[in-house]
Write an enzyme that holds these catalytic residues in place. Structure first.
Site, PDB file in Angstrom:
ATOM      1  N   HIS A  33       0.738  -1.298   0.054  1.00  0.00           N
ATOM      2  CA  HIS A  33      -0.059  -0.020  -0.054  1.00  0.00           C
ATOM      3  C   HIS A  33       0.914   1.337   0.130  1.00  0.00           C
ATOM      4  CE1 HIS A  33       0.825  -0.137   4.340  1.00  0.00           C
ATOM      5  NE2 HIS A  33       0.484   1.181   4.284  1.00  0.00           N
TER       6      HIS A  33
HETATM    7  C1  UD1 Z   1      -2.334   5.551   5.569  1.00  0.00           C
HETATM    8  C2  UD1 Z   1      -0.799   6.042   6.444  1.00  0.00           C
HETATM    9  C3  UD1 Z   1       0.063   5.144   6.262  1.00  0.00           C
HETATM   10  C4  UD1 Z   1      -0.278   3.920   6.701  1.00  0.00           C
HETATM   11  C5  UD1 Z   1      -1.718   3.551   6.103  1.00  0.00           C
HETATM   12  C6  UD1 Z   1      -2.119   2.476   6.859  1.00  0.00           C
HETATM   13  C7  UD1 Z   1      -0.362   8.677   6.179  1.00  0.00           C
HETATM   14  C8  UD1 Z   1       0.429   9.890   5.546  1.00  0.00           C
HETATM   15  N1  UD1 Z   1      -0.401   7.374   5.504  1.00  0.00           N
HETATM   16  O1  UD1 Z   1      -1.907   5.559   4.510  1.00  0.00           O
HETATM   17  O2  UD1 Z   1       1.477   5.615   6.907  1.00  0.00           O
HETATM   18  O3  UD1 Z   1       0.544   2.969   6.530  1.00  0.00           O
HETATM   19  O4  UD1 Z   1      -2.589   4.598   6.386  1.00  0.00           O
HETATM   20  O5  UD1 Z   1      -3.127   1.800   6.360  1.00  0.00           O
HETATM   21  O6  UD1 Z   1      -1.192   8.842   7.273  1.00  0.00           O
HETATM   22  N2  UD1 Z   1      -9.604   4.863   1.634  1.00  0.00           N
HETATM   23  C9  UD1 Z   1     -10.568   4.257   1.805  1.00  0.00           C
HETATM   24  N3  UD1 Z   1     -11.309   3.913   2.959  1.00  0.00           N
HETATM   25  C10 UD1 Z   1     -10.859   4.199   4.197  1.00  0.00           C
HETATM   26  C11 UD1 Z   1      -9.489   5.063   4.335  1.00  0.00           C
HETATM   27  C12 UD1 Z   1      -8.911   5.419   3.044  1.00  0.00           C
HETATM   28  O7  UD1 Z   1     -11.061   4.134   0.740  1.00  0.00           O
HETATM   29  O8  UD1 Z   1     -11.202   4.006   5.309  1.00  0.00           O
HETATM   30  C13 UD1 Z   1      -8.686   5.243   0.490  1.00  0.00           C
HETATM   31  C14 UD1 Z   1      -9.164   6.719   0.065  1.00  0.00           C
HETATM   32  O9  UD1 Z   1      -9.109   6.422  -1.366  1.00  0.00           O
HETATM   33  C15 UD1 Z   1      -8.200   7.530   0.578  1.00  0.00           C
HETATM   34  C16 UD1 Z   1      -6.814   6.445   0.491  1.00  0.00           C
HETATM   35  O10 UD1 Z   1      -7.319   5.097   0.578  1.00  0.00           O
HETATM   36  O11 UD1 Z   1      -7.716   8.764  -0.269  1.00  0.00           O
HETATM   37  C17 UD1 Z   1      -5.787   6.973   1.170  1.00  0.00           C
HETATM   38  O12 UD1 Z   1      -6.103   7.086   2.424  1.00  0.00           O
HETATM   39  P1  UD1 Z   1      -5.153   7.701   3.434  1.00  0.00           P
HETATM   40  O13 UD1 Z   1      -5.698   7.660   4.897  1.00  0.00           O
HETATM   41  O14 UD1 Z   1      -4.837   9.359   3.145  1.00  0.00           O
HETATM   42  O15 UD1 Z   1      -3.688   7.019   3.508  1.00  0.00           O
HETATM   43  P2  UD1 Z   1      -3.184   5.541   3.453  1.00  0.00           P
HETATM   44  O16 UD1 Z   1      -2.750   5.366   2.141  1.00  0.00           O
HETATM   45  O17 UD1 Z   1      -4.400   4.845   3.989  1.00  0.00           O
HETATM   46  N1  UDP Z   2      -3.772  -5.509   8.801  1.00  0.00           N
HETATM   47  C1  UDP Z   2      -5.046  -6.186   8.864  1.00  0.00           C
HETATM   48  N2  UDP Z   2      -5.695  -6.355   7.770  1.00  0.00           N
HETATM   49  C2  UDP Z   2      -5.272  -6.099   6.448  1.00  0.00           C
HETATM   50  C3  UDP Z   2      -4.099  -5.575   6.320  1.00  0.00           C
HETATM   51  C4  UDP Z   2      -3.383  -5.314   7.638  1.00  0.00           C
HETATM   52  O1  UDP Z   2      -5.551  -6.033   9.873  1.00  0.00           O
HETATM   53  O2  UDP Z   2      -5.971  -6.601   5.471  1.00  0.00           O
HETATM   54  C5  UDP Z   2      -3.112  -5.018  10.139  1.00  0.00           C
HETATM   55  C6  UDP Z   2      -1.792  -5.683  10.222  1.00  0.00           C
HETATM   56  O3  UDP Z   2      -1.611  -6.777  10.626  1.00  0.00           O
HETATM   57  C7  UDP Z   2      -1.249  -4.677  10.910  1.00  0.00           C
HETATM   58  C8  UDP Z   2      -1.760  -3.248  10.713  1.00  0.00           C
HETATM   59  O4  UDP Z   2      -2.944  -3.717   9.884  1.00  0.00           O
HETATM   60  O5  UDP Z   2      -1.606  -4.926  12.270  1.00  0.00           O
HETATM   61  C9  UDP Z   2      -0.643  -2.606   9.740  1.00  0.00           C
HETATM   62  O6  UDP Z   2      -1.642  -1.634   8.964  1.00  0.00           O
HETATM   63  P1  UDP Z   2      -0.860  -1.035   7.760  1.00  0.00           P
HETATM   64  O7  UDP Z   2      -0.050  -2.097   7.197  1.00  0.00           O
HETATM   65  O8  UDP Z   2      -2.031  -0.707   7.042  1.00  0.00           O
HETATM   66  O9  UDP Z   2       0.100   0.262   8.047  1.00  0.00           O
HETATM   67  P2  UDP Z   2       1.566   0.308   8.427  1.00  0.00           P
HETATM   68  O10 UDP Z   2       1.928  -0.594   9.456  1.00  0.00           O
HETATM   69  O11 UDP Z   2       2.510   0.073   7.208  1.00  0.00           O
HETATM   70  O12 UDP Z   2       1.659   1.708   8.614  1.00  0.00           O
END
Ligand code: UD1
Ligand code: UDP
Length: 363
Positions: free
Chosen positions: A204
Site C-alpha cells: 500500500h
Molecule cells: C495511511 C498512512 C500510512 C499507513 C496507512 C495504513 C499517512 C500519511 N499514511 O495511508 O502511513 O501505513 O494509512 O493503512 O497517514 N481509503 C478508503 N477507505 C478508508 C481509508 C482510506 O477507501 O477507510 C482510501 C481513500 O481513497 C484514500 C486513500 O485510501 O484517499 C488513502 O488513505 P489515507 O488515509 O490518506 O492514506 P493511506 O494510504 O491509508
Molecule cells: N492489517 C489487517 N488487515 C489487513 C492488512 C493489515 O489487520 O488486511 C493489520 C496488520 O496486521 C497490522 C496493521 O494492519 O497490524 C498494519 O497496518 P498497515 O499495513 O495498513 O500500516 P503500516 O503498519 O504500514 O503503517
C-alpha cells in the site's frame, strides 16, 4: 491525569488496544479521539471489535484528502476538542497524518505531547511517515521508544535523554495478547488456501503503488511466485493493481478485501512467507515466526532485518523472487528483539508515573 489518545488509521488502532485499558487501570482518565482518517468498516470498526478497544469518546469525521487537507482538517477538529476538554497531556502513536495533526494541535496549545513508537527512522524524506515522525518527535515532551536504536536516533537529533523511555513494542504486545485466539481461526481455509502453502502479501505504500513500473514488477513477481499469493488489498491499491491487470481472477494471485486483525494474525501465522511494504507487518511476522520480505527502498524497522526475520528487496521482479526464495528456505529460529513482549503498555504507565518533563520554555 486526563489523557486524550489520538487514533486515525489502521495501524494506530492496534497500538492503542493494549494501551487504553492499561492507562485506565492505572487510574488515568484516558479517552480516545478518532480523527476518522480511516472510516471503512474493514479499515476501522473491525479493529475495535477484534481487539475489544473501548469506543472512541470523539469521532471527528476528517476522512480522506491530500496530506495538507487531511492534516489541516484533523488539526482544526483536534484544536477545538483540546480547548474544550483541557487534557493534561495528549498521546499520539505511530507516524500517520493523524499523529502529526495531534502533535501540532496540542503543542500550539502548550499541552505536552507523548509519542508512542518514537524514534523510528527510515532516513527517507520522500516518505510521508518520515516527515510525520520527525515533526512529532521534535514536538514531543515524552518519547516512548520500541527499540534501543530508536532512542539513539532521538539522541542524535538532540532530544534530551531524560525524555526518552524504552518501553518496547506495543504491536508485539498486541500480537502476544491475541495470537492464541487468532490461531483457532481457519482464516486461510476461508480463502481456499492451505496452511503453510501460500504467500501472504500486502502492498500500500505510495513508493510502490504510485510508480507504475514498480507496481508492474511487484505484480509479475506475485504471478510467478512458487506458491499462491493471497493479497488482502488496501482500498487505495485495488484500482492501481487493476490497471496492471491484477484483479479477482488473475492466475496465482488471490486479491481479497482487507481482513480484520485476528484473521490477519492467523493468515500471517499460517503463511509460508510474507511479502509486504507494511511497517506493522514487518514486526508482526517477526513475532509470529513467519519469514518476511519487505519490498521497499529502506525500512525504519531495521531491527527485524538484524534478527534475521526480514529481508529488504527493491521493487524489481527478480529481487522479489530471490528474496522470497531466501525467505522460504530460512530456518525461522531468530530471537525476538528486546522488550517485544507483554509489558510495553505497563512500561508506558510507569514512564507516565515518573512525570512528564514540560516542553522547553513551558516549565
Ligand atoms: C495511511 C498512512 C500510512 C499507513 C496507512 C495504513 C499517512 C500519511 N499514511 O495511508 O502511513 O501505513 O494509512 O493503512 O497517514 N481509503 C478508503 N477507505 C478508508 C481509508 C482510506 O477507501 O477507510 C482510501 C481513500 O481513497 C484514500 C486513500 O485510501 O484517499 C488513502 O488513505 P489515507 O488515509 O490518506 O492514506 P493511506 O494510504 O491509508
Ligand atoms: N492489517 C489487517 N488487515 C489487513 C492488512 C493489515 O489487520 O488486511 C493489520 C496488520 O496486521 C497490522 C496493521 O494492519 O497490524 C498494519 O497496518 P498497515 O499495513 O495498513 O500500516 P503500516 O503498519 O504500514 O503503517
Amino acid at each position: 491525569m486526563r489523557l486524550i489518545v489520538i487514533v486515525g488509521a489502521r495501524p494506530n488502532f492496534i497500538k492503542v488496544g493494549p494501551l487504553v485499558p492499561a492507562l485506565r487501570e492505572a487510574g488515568h482518565d484516558a479517552h480516545l479521539a478518532h480523527t476518522g482518517q480511516h472510516y471503512d468498516a474493514l479499515m476501522s470498526d473491525v479493529f475495535f471489535s477484534d481487539l475489544k478497544i473501548p469506543e472512541p469518546t470523539w469521532f471527528l469525521n476528517v476522512g480522506s484528502g491530500t496530506h495538507a487537507v487531511q492534516t489541516g482538517k484533523a488539526m482544526m477538529a483536534l484544536e477545538e476538542l483540546f480547548v474544550a476538554e483541557k487534557p493534561d497531556a495528549v498521546i499520539v502513536v505511530g507516524d500517520v497524518n493523524s499523529t502529526l495533526a495531534g502533535a501540532l494541535a496540542a503543542s500550539k496549545l502548550h499541552i505536552p505531547v507523548v509519542h508512542l513508537e518514537a524514534g523510528l527512522r527510515s532516513f527517507d524524506m520522500s516518505m510521508p511517515e518520515e516527515v510525520n515522525r520527525l515533526v512529532a518527535d521534535q514536538l514531543s515532551a515524552m518519547h516512548l521508544t520500541p527499540t534501543l536504536e530508536a532512542g539513539d536516533n532521538l539522541l542524535a537529533e538532540n532530544v534530551a535523554g531524560e525524555r526518552i523511555h524504552f518501553v518496547g513494542n506495543i504491536m508485539a504486545e498486541s500480537v502476544l495478547r491475541h495470537a492464541q485466539e487468532a490461531a483457532k481461526r481457519d482464516a486461510c481455509g476461508g480463502f481456499g488456501m492451505v496452511q503453510g502453502e501460500y504467500i501472504l502479501a500486502t502492498i500500500h505504500r505510495p513508493e510502490n503503488t504510485d510508480h507504475p513500473e514498480r507496481l508492474a514488477h511487484i505484480a509479475s513477481a506475485f504471478a510467478e511466485a512458487p506458491l499462491p499469493v493471497l493479497l488482502p488489498v488496501h482500498p487505495r491499491t485495488r484500482p492501481l493493481l487493476a490497471a496492471h491487470g491484477v484483479g479477482d481472477s488473475t492466475p496465482n494471485i488471490h486479491v481479497v478485501d482487507p481482513v480484520g486483525y485476528l484473521d490477519m494474525l492467523a493468515l500471517q501465522g499460517d503463511a509460508a512467507a510474507i511479502v509486504t511494504d507494511s511497517g506493522g507487518i514487518q514486526e508482526e511476522s517477526c513475532m509470529l515466526g513467519t519469514p518476511c520480505v519487505t519490498v521497499r527502498r529502506n525500512t525504519e524497522r531495521g531491527i527485524t532485518l538484524e534478527v534475521g526475520a526480514n529481508r529488504l528487496v527493491q521493487a524489481v521482479r527478480s529481487d522479489i523472487l530471490r528474496g522470497l526464495a531466501h525467505a522460504l528456505s530460512s530456518t525461522r529460529d531468530w530471537e525476538r528483539p528486546e522488550y517485544w513482549d507483554l509489558e510495553a503498555s505497563e512500561r508506558v504507565v510507569q514512564a507516565l508515573a515518573g512525570g512528564i518533563t514540560p516542553p522547553i520554555g513551558l516549565g
